[in-house]
Design a protein around this motif. Structure first.
Motif, PDB file in Angstrom:
ATOM      1  N   GLN A  81      40.503  25.188  45.418  1.00  0.00           N
ATOM      2  CA  GLN A  81      40.097  26.288  46.292  1.00  0.00           C
ATOM      3  C   GLN A  81      41.096  26.448  47.432  1.00  0.00           C
ATOM      4  O   GLN A  81      41.441  27.556  47.818  1.00  0.00           O
ATOM      5  N   THR A  82      41.579  25.342  47.932  1.00  0.00           N
ATOM      6  CA  THR A  82      42.515  25.401  49.058  1.00  0.00           C
ATOM      7  C   THR A  82      43.848  26.061  48.676  1.00  0.00           C
ATOM      8  O   THR A  82      44.362  26.893  49.421  1.00  0.00           O
ATOM      9  N   VAL A  83      44.365  25.712  47.530  1.00  0.00           N
ATOM     10  CA  VAL A  83      45.673  26.280  47.187  1.00  0.00           C
ATOM     11  C   VAL A  83      45.594  27.622  46.452  1.00  0.00           C
ATOM     12  O   VAL A  83      46.518  28.426  46.536  1.00  0.00           O
ATOM     13  N   GLU A  84      44.483  27.861  45.752  1.00  0.00           N
ATOM     14  CA  GLU A  84      44.364  29.097  44.979  1.00  0.00           C
ATOM     15  C   GLU A  84      43.577  30.174  45.706  1.00  0.00           C
ATOM     16  O   GLU A  84      43.618  31.329  45.315  1.00  0.00           O
ATOM     17  N   GLY A  85      42.831  29.794  46.684  1.00  0.00           N
ATOM     18  CA  GLY A  85      41.916  30.738  47.304  1.00  0.00           C
ATOM     19  C   GLY A  85      40.658  30.832  46.462  1.00  0.00           C
ATOM     20  O   GLY A  85      40.370  29.935  45.680  1.00  0.00           O
ATOM     21  N   SER A  86      39.924  31.904  46.627  1.00  0.00           N
ATOM     22  CA  SER A  86      38.637  32.043  45.946  1.00  0.00           C
ATOM     23  C   SER A  86      38.723  31.897  44.441  1.00  0.00           C
ATOM     24  O   SER A  86      39.708  32.279  43.818  1.00  0.00           O
ATOM     25  N   LEU A  87      37.657  31.380  43.864  1.00  0.00           N
ATOM     26  CA  LEU A  87      37.595  31.241  42.413  1.00  0.00           C
ATOM     27  C   LEU A  87      36.814  32.381  41.765  1.00  0.00           C
ATOM     28  O   LEU A  87      36.488  32.328  40.592  1.00  0.00           O
ATOM     29  N   ALA A  88      36.544  33.412  42.520  1.00  0.00           N
ATOM     30  CA  ALA A  88      35.834  34.559  41.961  1.00  0.00           C
ATOM     31  C   ALA A  88      36.725  35.271  40.939  1.00  0.00           C
ATOM     32  O   ALA A  88      37.883  35.545  41.225  1.00  0.00           O
ATOM     33  N   PRO A  89      36.170  35.559  39.765  1.00  0.00           N
ATOM     34  CA  PRO A  89      36.983  36.234  38.748  1.00  0.00           C
ATOM     35  C   PRO A  89      37.284  37.691  39.091  1.00  0.00           C
ATOM     36  O   PRO A  89      38.239  38.251  38.589  1.00  0.00           O
ATOM     37  N   VAL A  90      36.480  38.291  39.934  1.00  0.00           N
ATOM     38  CA  VAL A  90      36.772  39.636  40.431  1.00  0.00           C
ATOM     39  C   VAL A  90      36.500  39.678  41.932  1.00  0.00           C
ATOM     40  O   VAL A  90      35.632  38.960  42.442  1.00  0.00           O
ATOM     41  N   ALA A  91      37.220  40.534  42.622  1.00  0.00           N
ATOM     42  CA  ALA A  91      37.191  40.542  44.082  1.00  0.00           C
ATOM     43  C   ALA A  91      35.810  40.840  44.666  1.00  0.00           C
ATOM     44  O   ALA A  91      35.418  40.262  45.679  1.00  0.00           O
ATOM     45  N   CYS A  92      35.050  41.723  44.018  1.00  0.00           N
ATOM     46  CA  CYS A  92      33.794  42.169  44.611  1.00  0.00           C
ATOM     47  C   CYS A  92      32.750  41.068  44.712  1.00  0.00           C
ATOM     48  O   CYS A  92      31.766  41.221  45.427  1.00  0.00           O
ATOM     49  N   VAL A  93      32.947  39.975  43.992  1.00  0.00           N
ATOM     50  CA  VAL A  93      31.989  38.872  44.089  1.00  0.00           C
ATOM     51  C   VAL A  93      32.013  38.289  45.500  1.00  0.00           C
ATOM     52  O   VAL A  93      30.984  37.918  46.053  1.00  0.00           O
ATOM     53  N   ASP A  94      33.207  38.243  46.081  1.00  0.00           N
ATOM     54  CA  ASP A  94      33.321  37.731  47.451  1.00  0.00           C
ATOM     55  C   ASP A  94      33.128  38.827  48.481  1.00  0.00           C
ATOM     56  O   ASP A  94      32.633  38.594  49.568  1.00  0.00           O
ATOM     57  N   ASN A  95      33.586  40.006  48.113  1.00  0.00           N
ATOM     58  CA  ASN A  95      33.627  41.087  49.071  1.00  0.00           C
ATOM     59  C   ASN A  95      33.076  42.353  48.427  1.00  0.00           C
ATOM     60  O   ASN A  95      33.764  43.031  47.667  1.00  0.00           O
TER      61      ASN A  95
END
Ligand code: FES
Ligand code: FES
Lengths: 149, 149
Positions: A81-95
Motif C-alpha cells: 500500500q505504501t509504495v503502490e498507493g491504493s489497492l482499489a481496482p477502479v478509482a471510484c471505490v476510493d473517491n
DNA sequence: ATAATTCCTATTATTATAGTAGTATTTATT
DNA sequence: AATAAATACTACTATAATAATAGGAATTAT
C-alpha cells in the motif's frame, strides 16, 4: 492487475531487512546487490517506507537501513500500500467523484469487495511469517544458496 | 493493481448486451453511445470476447452484437480474463520459468493465493446478477435515467 | 445497387513505469 | 579538521503498456 516491480522490489528489500533485524543498519548497496536491483531505483522505492515510518535510516558513514519495528508488526499490506498507493481496482471505490453515477453503478460494489479481500489477504501476512517460511524452504530444499525472490 | 479501462469497457458493454438478451442484435454504435466509449476502441475490446465465444456477431446491414449464451452463464471472470489475460499479480505464478528461484521464493505462494481469491470472487458474479442488481438500484433510486457504470 | 454494419490491420498518442545521473547533506573515523 | 562513506534530494531519460484513431475490406438486408 499486475503488481508493479516497485511493489516487488520493496517486498524483497523489506524481507532482507527483516532477516537483518536487530543486527544494525544494512546498506542500500548491500540490499541492492543481494536482490539484484538497481541501487538508485531501490533508493526511490524505499523512500516512502521511510516517511511512513516502517524503516529507519541512518545517514553518513556506516549508515544504512533498518526496520523501525519488529518484523511481526509489518504486513505485506503495509509495504505494498505504501509504495503502490491504493489497492482499489477502479478509482471510484476510493473517491466517489471519480465516476458520475456511483449511486446506480452495479460494478462498483464488485470492485469494492475485490479491494477488500485483497487487503485482507495482504494484511494476514507479516515479515516474520515470510522469514520463517523462507528458513523452512531453505532447509527443505537442502539448499544453502542465498535466497532470491 | 488497477483494472484497465479495457476490462471496464468490456464489462459495461457486456452488461448492455445482457440487458438486450433475447431482443436481437445490438449495434456497436449503440453500445458505444450509451456507454460513452469510442466506437473504434470498443470494437477492439470486444473482439476477443467473440473469438472466445461469449458474443455472437452478425455482419452486414441490421447486424450487431448479442450474447451467445444466457447472462447467467457468463461471469465477470470470463469477461475480464478474456480481455486482460491472466489475473496473476506476478508472471511466475503462471509460468515458473519467469523467476529463477521459484523453489525457494516465499512470496510466490502469496501471489498465487491472491490470484485465486480474486478469481473466485469474479467467478461468483454473472451478468444476470448484475442486471437484477441494476434494476433494483434503478427502482430504489427512483431514477429512470439510463444507467452508466 | 446501396447503405449499413462488422472485420481487419496499421498507426499514433498518451500515460505510467522503470531506470539513470549528479549533486547535496550527513556522519563516523582518522 | 579532513576524509570517506553513506543517505537525501531533484531532475532527467528510456521503455513499455495502454488507449485511441484511421481507413479500407468484407458482408448482408433491403
Ligand atoms: S461508479 Fe465507478 S465503476 Fe461504476
Ligand atoms: S519466484 Fe516469482 S516472485 Fe518469487
Amino acid at each position: 492487475m499486475q503488481l508493479s516491480t516497485k511493489a516487488r522490489y520493496a517486498t524483497r528489500a523489506m524481507i532482507e531487512l527483516a532477516f537483518n533485524y536487530g543486527k544494525g543498519p544494512m546498506q542500500l548497496k548491500e540490499i541492492a546487490r543481494r536482490q539484484d536491483i538497481s541501487e538508485k531505483y531501490l533508493e526511490q522505492v524505499l523512500f516512502p517506507l521511510r516517511t511512513k515510518g516502517y524503516i529507519y535510516t541512518q545517514k553518513g558513514s556506516r549508515g544504512g537501513y533498518s526496520l523501525s519495528m519488529a518484523p511481526e508488526e509489518i504486513t505485506l499490506y503495509d509495504i505494498i500500500q505504501t509504495v503502490e498507493g491504493s489497492l482499489a481496482p477502479v478509482a471510484c471505490v476510493d473517491n466517489a467523484g471519480a465516476c458520475n453515477r456511483v449511486d446506480i453503478c452495479v460494478t462498483r460494489d464488485v470492485w469494492s469487495r475485490l479491494k477488500n479481500i485483497v487487503i485482507q489477504e495482504l494484511k494476514s501476512i507479516n515479515l516474520a511469517d515470510l522469514v520463517v517460511e523462507q528458513e523452512r524452504k531453505k532447509k527443505e530444499s537442502g539448499s544453502n544458496i542465498m535466497y532470491q525472490i
